[in-house]
Design an enzyme around this catalytic site. Structure first.
Site, short mmCIF file in Angstrom:
data_model
loop_
_atom_site.label_atom_id
_atom_site.label_comp_id
_atom_site.label_asym_id
_atom_site.label_seq_id
_atom_site.Cartn_x
_atom_site.Cartn_y
_atom_site.Cartn_z
N GLN A 122 0.41 -0.66 3.59
CA GLN A 122 1.44 0.25 3.11
C GLN A 122 0.84 1.35 2.26
O GLN A 122 -0.19 1.18 1.63
CB GLN A 122 2.52 -0.51 2.34
CG GLN A 122 2.03 -1.22 1.11
CD GLN A 122 3.08 -2.16 0.54
OE1 GLN A 122 3.68 -2.94 1.27
NE2 GLN A 122 3.31 -2.08 -0.76
N GLY A 123 1.54 2.48 2.29
CA GLY A 123 1.14 3.63 1.50
C GLY A 123 2.39 4.31 0.96
O GLY A 123 3.51 3.99 1.33
N TYR A 124 2.16 5.28 0.09
CA TYR A 124 3.26 5.93 -0.62
C TYR A 124 3.28 7.43 -0.37
O TYR A 124 2.31 8.12 -0.64
CB TYR A 124 3.16 5.62 -2.12
CG TYR A 124 3.40 4.15 -2.34
CD1 TYR A 124 4.67 3.65 -2.55
CD2 TYR A 124 2.35 3.24 -2.22
CE1 TYR A 124 4.90 2.30 -2.66
CE2 TYR A 124 2.57 1.88 -2.34
CZ TYR A 124 3.84 1.42 -2.56
OH TYR A 124 4.07 0.08 -2.66
N LEU A 125 4.41 7.89 0.13
CA LEU A 125 4.63 9.33 0.30
C LEU A 125 5.05 9.94 -1.04
O LEU A 125 4.86 11.12 -1.27
CB LEU A 125 5.71 9.58 1.36
CG LEU A 125 5.31 9.15 2.77
CD1 LEU A 125 6.51 9.11 3.68
CD2 LEU A 125 4.23 10.07 3.32
N ASP B 10 0.01 9.46 -0.33
CA ASP B 10 -0.65 9.84 -1.57
C ASP B 10 -1.42 8.63 -2.10
O ASP B 10 -0.83 7.63 -2.47
CB ASP B 10 0.44 10.27 -2.56
CG ASP B 10 -0.10 10.56 -3.94
OD1 ASP B 10 -1.29 10.88 -4.06
OD2 ASP B 10 0.69 10.46 -4.90
#
Length: 153
Positions: free
Chosen positions: A26-29, A79
């Site tokens: 998972q990653g964060y926009l 990000d």
């Protein structure tokens, strides 16, 4: 509005290691505390999740399935580094505990989460559940993306 009530705990021992787990990437926009936007691939499924500010153990949460190929492309737009973990769901006295064993720069960290219907809902803690860290922002996955566990020591 969709509401998530979740409490987090550190995990001790290995009794929670039951059955296979699912790899999560998972990653964060957006990691703004008021509106976190996450892209997650869990096994062969993918989701876009928007979470509001946390008040105690409660926050707004909206989660939508997205095509796997789209999620892969969205992860490239995120990000900060990706968070990777193996998740196992462990049943204990009528509750499903999600146990996350973190990988990469967060290796060595194991956190259990339980979702509740109310913040004051009573539940039995498994013997492998340790210190509660619900209100410690260091343990939020969005924080682990930029301040990994390996840097805490």
């Amino acid at each position: 509005m969709a509401i998530e009530i979740e409490r987090k705990f550190l995990v001790t021992g290995d009794a929670w290691r039951q059955g296979p787990g699912t790899l999560f990437r998972q990653g964060y926009l957006n990691r703004d505390k008021q509106r976190t936007v996450r892209v997650r691939i869990a096994g062969e499924q993918a989701f876009l999740t928007i979470k509001g500010a946390t008040q105690g153990a409660t926050r707004a949460e909206f989660e939508y399935p997205v095509p796997l190929d789209d999620a892969v492309q969205l992860l490239a737009l995120c990000d900060g580094p990706m968070v990777e973990k193996i998740r196992r769901v462990v049943q204990h006295e009528g509750f499903a505990w999600e146990v996350d064993e973190f990988l990469g720069h967060n290796a060595g960290l194991v956190v259990a989460e339980i979702e509740l219907a109310a913040e004051d809902q009573v539940f039995a803690r498994p013997a492998w559940v340790g210190l509660e860290v619900t209100e410690d922002a260091r343990y939020y996955n969005s924080s682990l993306a930029t301040h990994p566990y390996c840097d805490w020591r």
